[in-house]
Design an enzyme around this catalytic site. Structure first.
Site, mmCIF file in Angstrom:
data_model
loop_
_atom_site.group_PDB
_atom_site.id
_atom_site.type_symbol
_atom_site.label_atom_id
_atom_site.label_comp_id
_atom_site.label_asym_id
_atom_site.label_seq_id
_atom_site.Cartn_x
_atom_site.Cartn_y
_atom_site.Cartn_z
ATOM 1 N N ARG A 144 50.200 -43.029 12.647
ATOM 2 C CA ARG A 144 49.190 -43.513 13.578
ATOM 3 C C ARG A 144 48.067 -42.477 13.607
ATOM 4 N NH1 ARG A 144 54.200 -44.073 16.468
ATOM 5 N NH2 ARG A 144 54.765 -46.259 16.823
ATOM 6 N N LYS B 126 54.820 -41.984 19.881
ATOM 7 C CA LYS B 126 54.663 -42.552 21.222
ATOM 8 C C LYS B 126 55.762 -42.044 22.150
ATOM 9 C CE LYS B 126 52.223 -46.855 20.161
ATOM 10 N NZ LYS B 126 52.261 -48.329 20.256
ATOM 11 N N HIS C 17 44.427 -47.556 10.888
ATOM 12 C CA HIS C 17 45.664 -48.343 10.904
ATOM 13 C C HIS C 17 45.857 -49.121 9.598
ATOM 14 C CE1 HIS C 17 49.032 -50.470 12.734
ATOM 15 N NE2 HIS C 17 48.554 -51.562 12.180
ATOM 16 N N ARG D 41 48.050 -47.219 7.394
ATOM 17 C CA ARG D 41 49.438 -47.302 7.882
ATOM 18 C C ARG D 41 50.064 -48.637 7.476
ATOM 19 N NH1 ARG D 41 53.009 -45.551 12.073
ATOM 20 N NH2 ARG D 41 53.671 -47.164 13.527
ATOM 21 N N HIS E 290 58.938 -47.168 14.884
ATOM 22 C CA HIS E 290 58.988 -48.382 15.691
ATOM 23 C C HIS E 290 60.299 -48.462 16.461
ATOM 24 C CE1 HIS E 290 55.894 -50.802 13.123
ATOM 25 N NE2 HIS E 290 55.322 -49.979 13.969
ATOM 26 N N TYR F 217 54.902 -56.477 8.999
ATOM 27 C CA TYR F 217 54.526 -55.933 7.699
ATOM 28 C C TYR F 217 55.191 -56.670 6.537
ATOM 29 C CZ TYR F 217 52.715 -52.189 10.543
ATOM 30 O OH TYR F 217 52.023 -51.483 11.489
#
Length: 301
Positions: free
Chosen positions: A148, A172, A244, A247, A270, A279
């Site tokens: 990210r 995150k 992004h 990514r 994730h 994806y």
């Protein structure tokens, strides 16, 4: 909304949900919309007194403002969190948002760059400029590691484990993970450090951040967006490209090579496997039981 209530909800998001400051700010902005809606009603009513029907009217209200279904769904998620907080803290006796449905959102697939387009963008970097080698290292790292943009700008030198082929990333919720990094990205980072970063005057407190601006401070997210936008204008690539995109391309190319979805989930950081499934382009033929191909950047040369 009282300051005490707002601060209490903010603490709930930080301590109970382990959200980042950016995510917390987003939830608080969504809460502000709820209070703006309450203020627009003819009858004076606090959101603490709302019933399910009031919340449904609120969803219609933000829809009329032109908010996309995806953004509406995010707001509804935040509002549900707020009412959960009110219930836990005994501000309310029941949760009126429990049966509130989110708008249906179709998953819009982000643009993907081909290997040739990635080469074209990176080749357009002016290596004669002071920041050229740094920018090349940035794009190689984005694509090699699938980071990210927030993870990239916060990447620290003490978290580079090149001998082992990994970098440690703070994702995150301040969650750490180790991400493989390819030899090409390692080479470009080492060149950047040797010929550019080692010769900078670095501001106090910024010594451990890998990527620095010309003033010796950590880069901002906006600077990465701007750099990529300018390169796309130079190359004439018309796709909607952002950090992004690198990514997303990283994940897509690995899947097309046969990488296992859960392995990619781990590398992307994730929490939910469904987050990663965007994806796959809904094509399960890409999925195999193990990674049988390596990152394509490592095989090109």
């Amino acid at each position: 909304m009282s300051t005490a209530l707002r601060n209490g909800y903010k603490s709930f998001l930080k301590l109970e949900k382990s959200l980042s400051d950016n995510s917390i700010d987003g939830y608080l902005r969504d809460l502000d919309k709820l209070y703006q809606f309450a203020a627009s009603l003819r009858e004076t009513k606090s959101p603490k007194d709302f019933k399910l029907d009031d919340l449904r009217k609120f969803v219609h209200w933000i829809s009329d403002l032109g908010m996309s279904p995806k953004s509406q769904a995010r707001v509804v998620s935040g509002i549900k969190g707020f009412y959960k907080f009110l219930l836990i803290e005994e501000y309310i006796k029941y949760d009126p948002s429990k049966l509130l449905e989110s708008p249906k959102t179709g998953r819009k697939l982000p643009d993907t760059l081909s290997l040739e387009e990635i080469d074209t963008i990176i080749s357009a970097i002016d290596l004669s400029s002071k920041e050229g080698q740094r920018n090349k290292a940035i794009l190689e790292t984005l694509y090699s590691c699938g980071l990210r943009v927030s993870e990239l700008v916060n990447l620290q030198i003490t978290n580079l484990f090149f001998d082992e082929g990994f970098v440690k990333v703070i994702g995150k919720g301040n969650k750490e993970r180790f991400v493989p990094i390819g030899q090409k990205a390692i080479k470009e980072i080492e060149l950047y450090i040797q010929y550019y970063r080692n010769h900078q005057n670095i501001k106090s407190g910024q010594e451990d951040f890998l990527f620095l601006n010309r003033r010796g401070s950590r880069l901002t997210r906006v600077m990465i967006f701007t750099m990529i936008k300018e390169l796309c204008e130079t190359t004439g690539i018309k796709k909607a490209i952002s950090p992004h995109t690198f990514r997303h391309s990283f994940a897509t190319h690995l899947l097309e090579g046969g990488a296992d979805l859960r392995a990619i989930q781990e590398m992307l950081g994730h929490e939910s496997i469904t987050t990663t499934e965007i994806y796959t382009h809904l094509d399960k033929d890409f999925l195999r039981s193990e990674i049988i191909e390596f990152h394509p950047r490592n095989k090109q040369r």
